[in-house]
Design an enzyme around this catalytic site. Structure first.
Site, PDB file in Angstrom:
ATOM      1  N   CYS A 161       2.941 -13.139  14.632  1.00  0.00           N
ATOM      2  CA  CYS A 161       2.474 -14.281  15.418  1.00  0.00           C
ATOM      3  C   CYS A 161       3.366 -14.480  16.649  1.00  0.00           C
ATOM      4  O   CYS A 161       4.534 -14.140  16.632  1.00  0.00           O
ATOM      5  CB  CYS A 161       2.448 -15.602  14.642  1.00  0.00           C
ATOM      6  SG  CYS A 161       1.484 -15.550  13.148  1.00  0.00           S
TER       7      CYS A 161
ATOM      8  N   HIS B 175       3.794  20.116  -7.991  1.00  0.00           N
ATOM      9  CA  HIS B 175       3.793  19.245  -9.167  1.00  0.00           C
ATOM     10  C   HIS B 175       2.636  18.245  -9.134  1.00  0.00           C
ATOM     11  O   HIS B 175       2.651  17.270  -9.878  1.00  0.00           O
ATOM     12  CB  HIS B 175       5.130  18.503  -9.266  1.00  0.00           C
ATOM     13  CG  HIS B 175       6.297  19.422  -9.435  1.00  0.00           C
ATOM     14  ND1 HIS B 175       6.531  20.117 -10.602  1.00  0.00           N
ATOM     15  CD2 HIS B 175       7.258  19.802  -8.565  1.00  0.00           C
ATOM     16  CE1 HIS B 175       7.609  20.863 -10.451  1.00  0.00           C
ATOM     17  NE2 HIS B 175       8.074  20.693  -9.220  1.00  0.00           N
TER      18      HIS B 175
ATOM     19  N   ASN C 170       4.995 -20.143  13.462  1.00  0.00           N
ATOM     20  CA  ASN C 170       5.210 -18.821  12.855  1.00  0.00           C
ATOM     21  C   ASN C 170       6.008 -19.037  11.579  1.00  0.00           C
ATOM     22  O   ASN C 170       6.901 -19.876  11.556  1.00  0.00           O
ATOM     23  CB  ASN C 170       6.076 -17.932  13.753  1.00  0.00           C
ATOM     24  CG  ASN C 170       5.354 -17.528  15.007  1.00  0.00           C
ATOM     25  OD1 ASN C 170       4.163 -17.719  15.128  1.00  0.00           O
ATOM     26  ND2 ASN C 170       6.110 -16.963  15.939  1.00  0.00           N
ATOM     27  N   GLY C 171       5.733 -18.228  10.561  1.00  0.00           N
ATOM     28  CA  GLY C 171       6.497 -18.352   9.315  1.00  0.00           C
ATOM     29  C   GLY C 171       5.602 -18.824   8.189  1.00  0.00           C
ATOM     30  O   GLY C 171       4.374 -18.817   8.309  1.00  0.00           O
TER      31      GLY C 171
ATOM     32  N   TRP D 264      -1.204 -13.657  13.382  1.00  0.00           N
ATOM     33  CA  TRP D 264      -1.360 -12.627  12.360  1.00  0.00           C
ATOM     34  C   TRP D 264      -1.505 -13.405  11.060  1.00  0.00           C
ATOM     35  O   TRP D 264      -0.589 -14.107  10.637  1.00  0.00           O
ATOM     36  CB  TRP D 264      -0.133 -11.708  12.312  1.00  0.00           C
ATOM     37  CG  TRP D 264      -0.288 -10.546  11.389  1.00  0.00           C
ATOM     38  CD1 TRP D 264      -0.797  -9.331  11.705  1.00  0.00           C
ATOM     39  CD2 TRP D 264       0.095 -10.484  10.006  1.00  0.00           C
ATOM     40  NE1 TRP D 264      -0.775  -8.508  10.605  1.00  0.00           N
ATOM     41  CE2 TRP D 264      -0.236  -9.186   9.549  1.00  0.00           C
ATOM     42  CE3 TRP D 264       0.677 -11.384   9.106  1.00  0.00           C
ATOM     43  CZ2 TRP D 264       0.000  -8.765   8.237  1.00  0.00           C
ATOM     44  CZ3 TRP D 264       0.911 -10.970   7.800  1.00  0.00           C
ATOM     45  CH2 TRP D 264       0.561  -9.675   7.381  1.00  0.00           C
TER      46      TRP D 264
ATOM     47  N   GLU E 246       7.332   9.998   7.666  1.00  0.00           N
ATOM     48  CA  GLU E 246       7.106   9.283   8.930  1.00  0.00           C
ATOM     49  C   GLU E 246       5.840   9.788   9.637  1.00  0.00           C
ATOM     50  O   GLU E 246       5.064   8.995  10.174  1.00  0.00           O
ATOM     51  CB  GLU E 246       8.353   9.430   9.819  1.00  0.00           C
ATOM     52  CG  GLU E 246       8.250   8.829  11.203  1.00  0.00           C
ATOM     53  CD  GLU E 246       7.996   7.321  11.236  1.00  0.00           C
ATOM     54  OE1 GLU E 246       8.044   6.665  10.181  1.00  0.00           O
ATOM     55  OE2 GLU E 246       7.698   6.800  12.331  1.00  0.00           O
TER      56      GLU E 246
ATOM     57  N   ARG F 206       2.592  -8.925  18.463  1.00  0.00           N
ATOM     58  CA  ARG F 206       3.109  -9.623  17.283  1.00  0.00           C
ATOM     59  C   ARG F 206       1.991 -10.112  16.357  1.00  0.00           C
ATOM     60  O   ARG F 206       2.261 -10.594  15.262  1.00  0.00           O
ATOM     61  CB  ARG F 206       3.962 -10.811  17.713  1.00  0.00           C
ATOM     62  CG  ARG F 206       5.140 -10.408  18.566  1.00  0.00           C
ATOM     63  CD  ARG F 206       5.942 -11.618  18.948  1.00  0.00           C
ATOM     64  NE  ARG F 206       6.616 -12.165  17.782  1.00  0.00           N
ATOM     65  CZ  ARG F 206       7.884 -11.948  17.496  1.00  0.00           C
ATOM     66  NH1 ARG F 206       8.616 -11.215  18.283  1.00  0.00           N
ATOM     67  NH2 ARG F 206       8.427 -12.469  16.418  1.00  0.00           N
TER      68      ARG F 206
ATOM     69  N   LYS G 262       3.807  -6.273  14.816  1.00  0.00           N
ATOM     70  CA  LYS G 262       5.024  -5.546  15.164  1.00  0.00           C
ATOM     71  C   LYS G 262       6.209  -5.933  14.304  1.00  0.00           C
ATOM     72  O   LYS G 262       6.947  -5.090  13.830  1.00  0.00           O
ATOM     73  CB  LYS G 262       5.342  -5.775  16.639  1.00  0.00           C
ATOM     74  CG  LYS G 262       6.517  -4.958  17.157  1.00  0.00           C
ATOM     75  CD  LYS G 262       6.193  -3.483  17.151  1.00  0.00           C
ATOM     76  CE  LYS G 262       7.366  -2.635  17.557  1.00  0.00           C
ATOM     77  NZ  LYS G 262       7.169  -1.225  17.202  1.00  0.00           N
TER      78      LYS G 262
ATOM     79  N   GLU H  48      -1.239   4.533  10.140  1.00  0.00           N
ATOM     80  CA  GLU H  48      -1.182   3.259  10.870  1.00  0.00           C
ATOM     81  C   GLU H  48      -2.185   3.181  12.012  1.00  0.00           C
ATOM     82  O   GLU H  48      -2.834   2.167  12.189  1.00  0.00           O
ATOM     83  CB  GLU H  48       0.203   3.096  11.515  1.00  0.00           C
ATOM     84  CG  GLU H  48       1.273   2.610  10.613  1.00  0.00           C
ATOM     85  CD  GLU H  48       2.527   2.282  11.412  1.00  0.00           C
ATOM     86  OE1 GLU H  48       3.102   3.200  12.020  1.00  0.00           O
ATOM     87  OE2 GLU H  48       2.930   1.116  11.420  1.00  0.00           O
TER      88      GLU H  48
ATOM     89  N   LYS I 155       2.674   7.409  10.581  1.00  0.00           N
ATOM     90  CA  LYS I 155       2.144   7.244  11.947  1.00  0.00           C
ATOM     91  C   LYS I 155       0.627   7.451  11.950  1.00  0.00           C
ATOM     92  O   LYS I 155      -0.114   6.695  12.556  1.00  0.00           O
ATOM     93  CB  LYS I 155       2.778   8.240  12.930  1.00  0.00           C
ATOM     94  CG  LYS I 155       4.178   7.967  13.350  1.00  0.00           C
ATOM     95  CD  LYS I 155       4.368   6.766  14.243  1.00  0.00           C
ATOM     96  CE  LYS I 155       4.593   5.506  13.474  1.00  0.00           C
ATOM     97  NZ  LYS I 155       5.861   5.142  12.997  1.00  0.00           N
TER      98      LYS I 155
HETATM   99  O1  M6R Z   1      11.360  -4.131  12.905  1.00  0.00           O
HETATM  100  P1  M6R Z   1      11.626  -3.296  11.693  1.00  0.00           P
HETATM  101  O2  M6R Z   1      12.222  -1.967  12.036  1.00  0.00           O
HETATM  102  O3  M6R Z   1      12.473  -4.018  10.686  1.00  0.00           O
HETATM  103  O4  M6R Z   1      10.221  -3.040  11.054  1.00  0.00           O
HETATM  104  C1  M6R Z   1      10.074  -2.347   9.862  1.00  0.00           C
HETATM  105  C2  M6R Z   1       8.643  -1.953   9.623  1.00  0.00           C
HETATM  106  O5  M6R Z   1       7.820  -3.075   9.545  1.00  0.00           O
HETATM  107  C3  M6R Z   1       8.128  -1.051  10.750  1.00  0.00           C
HETATM  108  O6  M6R Z   1       8.910   0.096  10.877  1.00  0.00           O
HETATM  109  C4  M6R Z   1       6.667  -0.621  10.474  1.00  0.00           C
HETATM  110  O7  M6R Z   1       6.608   0.215   9.375  1.00  0.00           O
HETATM  111  C5  M6R Z   1       6.090   0.016  11.733  1.00  0.00           C
HETATM  112  N1  M6R Z   1       4.762  -0.451  11.941  1.00  0.00           N
HETATM  113  C6  M6R Z   1       6.096   1.502  11.668  1.00  0.00           C
HETATM  114  O8  M6R Z   1       5.453   2.114  12.726  1.00  0.00           O
END
Ligand code: M6R
Length: 610
Positions: A2, A506, A100-101, A74, A483, A27, A605, A490, A487
């Site tokens: 947010c 396995h 926010n929160g 969000w 990773e 955000r 984010k 996501e 990617k």
């Molecule tokens: O801001 P942070 O590095 O603490 O965030 C951690 C994860 O939320 C962040 O890496 C998330 O997995 C991303 N969307 C990855 O691309």
């Protein structure tokens, strides 16, 4: 998670608010809304979907208001629909709140307020706060007092901005666990949850502390605790400029950020490597040297991509410094009574510096007496402030929701830390020098990898319709497999799994047939031959092989359907190079699928909720 922005000054508020929301949209982008005051009347508009939609609906020409608050959401409590969008109002419709929160005791408060005759239109915790403030205002007839009393009775986290037609020349904001920054302009003030919404107007800011509030009028502001003790605001300068948060000619922030990596990796080690003595100087760890020399165990905690960087860090530190390292998901660590004590050093990694799970893990570790060091990107963020010492990764603002440049910078900083720890122990000066030199060569090598984008795009065009992908790697390349899969998931919504290559036999090997693309990170290292055998196993089952390999490796061409070459590099630094083609592959697949690359569905984010 947010975004909040508020403005009070001499300009038309609507443009400033909408522009601020656009800058913070990464955000959260489920819905957006604003509240402004004109002729002492509170006007409110909100809409499901993106800020651009709200902007189109806003009759800018007809609004002359110079004070207002706005929000991009969000969803946490309640569906992302119109009713649940912020701002929320009290029952008199004279007080508007953006938040926010999470308010943890909102159900109890709601029940109590309902018994007293108050009603609710949404499912949100924020509306409960708005109605609660309104109910208190009826008794105390003072907005600041009403906000203060309300905040003292809620459990949970908040960053809020409050606007009211009862006291129309005022914005009240407060924070506890969610960031809130006050920008100080020329007879104008912008309050926001993110400095990105402020930088266009001023670079002078005050970061509010937890349980602190600011009362802002056209003539100035005061800060105080929510217990009504005055505080002394510290004015700081924002450490980035406007150009860094714009697309700079690229179609997407993600693509821009991928292409920035030669510079961002350079910035992560710039001025920190002592190449002549094969060592590292990290100013933020100066007062930790004794602790780091003596520690017998290291714990790395993080979430998502930062957790993957942490896994690479584990392998690096164990190899260079021979200290046992454990890598913990922050969300698990915080709840499982971890065995940890004053002799342990914890590294908490976070791009945003606001991830709630990571913050909670830090608190748990500190509570048990451990020393906690932050590895953070956003300067002045909560994690940067909650840790005893730290190293900034200096990757600059990362706007694309999928983390790219922060990942390679996190690994770069971890390589510096591993080198530092190694040189405190058995790593020799010549070994240290070789590592320092290899780190310094990274930016040029990343440039070479970026030059392969055309080939990667062609591979993306061939496989974008596949429904599943496997990513395999071993050793330093195993976290990279995780990773790469993350990617792709996501931003393209394709199911992808990352596995240690040898684990494939396995179980996951059952998935392989001619419809399964398998991305192997198969660069030259001590276990290259073993990975090669794994590739042959996939080949034998007709899987389609996309290999990331070391330049000059002709052998791999015989088994792989496609090869993307990266320059030769010390194996422990390979994740920094090989991350780049994985990011580009995910990007071009998502593009072919017409997905929203920078703002993928359901994500935000920084994840400031559990
Ligand atoms: O801001 P942070 O590095 O603490 O965030 C951690 C994860 O939320 C962040 O890496 C998330 O997995 C991303 N969307 C990855 O691309």
């Amino acid at each position: 998670m947010c975004g909040i922005v508020g403005y009070i000054g001499k300009q038309k508020a609507s443009h400033i608010l909408l522009n601020g929301l656009k800058r913070m949209e990464y955000r959260g982008y489920d819905s957006a809304g604003w509240a402004m005051i004109e002729n002492e009347k509170l006007n409110l508009l909100k809409n499901i979907g993106k800020v651009a939609h709200l902007d189109r609906l806003t009759p800018h020409d007809m609004i002359n208001a110079t004070v207002g608050i706005a929000h991009t959401r969000w969803a946490t409590h309640g569906f992302p629909n119109h009713l649940n969008a912020h701002p929320h109002m009290d029952n008199s419709e004279n007080i508007a709140v953006v938040h926010n929160g999470i308010i943890e005791n909102y159900t109890a408060l709601k029940t109590k307020l309902q018994k007293d005759g108050y009603y609710f239109n949404s499912d949100t915790d924020t509306e409960v706060l708005a109605v609660f403030i309104g109910a208190i205002y009826e008794k105390v007839q003072d907005l600041e007092k009403a906000v203060r009393i309300a905040l003292s009775e809620i459990d949970g986290t908040f960053g809020i901005a409050v606007l009211s037609s009862y006291e129309p020349e005022k914005i009240i904001c407060a924070r506890h666990g969610s960031p809130m920054v006050l920008g100080i302009g020329d007879n104008e003030y912008i309050v926001a949850s993110d400095a990105a919404a402020i930088i266009q107007h001023t670079n002078q800011v005050v970061y509010l502390n937890d349980k602190e509030m600011a009362i802002i009028t056209r003539d100035g502001f005061v800060t105080k605790t929510i217990d009504n003790e005055n505080t002394e605001p510290i004015i700081e300068e924002i450490n980035f400029d406007l150009a860094q948060i714009e697309k700079g000619g690229f179609d997407h922030f993600m693509l821009k950020e991928i292409h920035e990596q030669p510079e961002t990796v350079f910035n992560s080690f710039r001025g920190r490597l002592l190449a002549d003595v094969g060592n590292v100087k990290l100013g933020g760890l100066n007062n930790m040297m004794d602790k780091l020399r003596k520690t017998k165990r290291i714990i790395i905690t993080a979430c998502g991509t930062s957790w993957h960087a942490g896994l690479v860090g584990e392998y690096m530190i164990e190899q260079m410094a021979q200290i046992p390292v454990e890598v913990e998901y922050a969300s698990e660590f915080r709840y499982r009574n971890p065995i940890i004590g004053p002799d342990d050093v914890v590294f908490a990694i976070s791009q945003s510096g606001e991830t709630l799970d990571t913050l909670a893990a830090i608190k748990e570790a500190r509570q048990k007496g451990a020393t906690v060091i932050g590895i953070v990107n956003v300067v002045g963020s909560t994690i940067a402030r909650e840790t005893e010492a730290g190293v900034y990764i200096h990757a600059g603002p990362e706007i694309g929701v999928a983390s790219t440049k922060a990942f390679t910078s996190q690994i770069t900083v971890l390589s510096l830390i591993a080198l530092l720890l190694g040189r405190m122990r058995n790593l020799s000066q010549p070994e240290g020098q070789a590592i320092a030199e290899a780190i310094m060569e990274l930016p040029d090598k990343i440039r070479q990898v970026l030059a392969t984008e055309k080939e990667i795009k062609a591979i993306a065009e061939k496989y974008y319709e596949n429904k599943n992908f496997l990513y395999l790697g071993r050793g330093f390349n195993y976290p990279l497999a995780l990773e790469g899969a993350l990617k792709l998931k996501e931003i393209s919504y394709i199911h992808a799994e990352g596995y240690p290559a040898a684990e494939m036999k396995h179980g996951p090997i059952a998935l392989i047939d001619e419809n399964m693309p398998v991305v192997f990170i198969a660069t030259k290292d001590t276990i290259y031959d073993k990975v090669f055998s794994n590739i042959e196993e996939v080949k034998a089952r007709k899987g389609k092989i996309i290999a990331i390999a070391t330049e000059g490796d002709e052998r791999i061409k015989k088994v792989a359907d496609h090869v993307i070459y990266v320059p030769e590099v010390m194996p422990m630094l390979n994740p920094i190079l090989s991350a780049v083609p994985l990011q580009l592959l995910a990007y071009h697949i998502a593009l072919k699928l017409e997905c929203d690359v920078d703002q993928p569905r359901n994500l935000a984010k920084s994840v400031t909720v559990e």
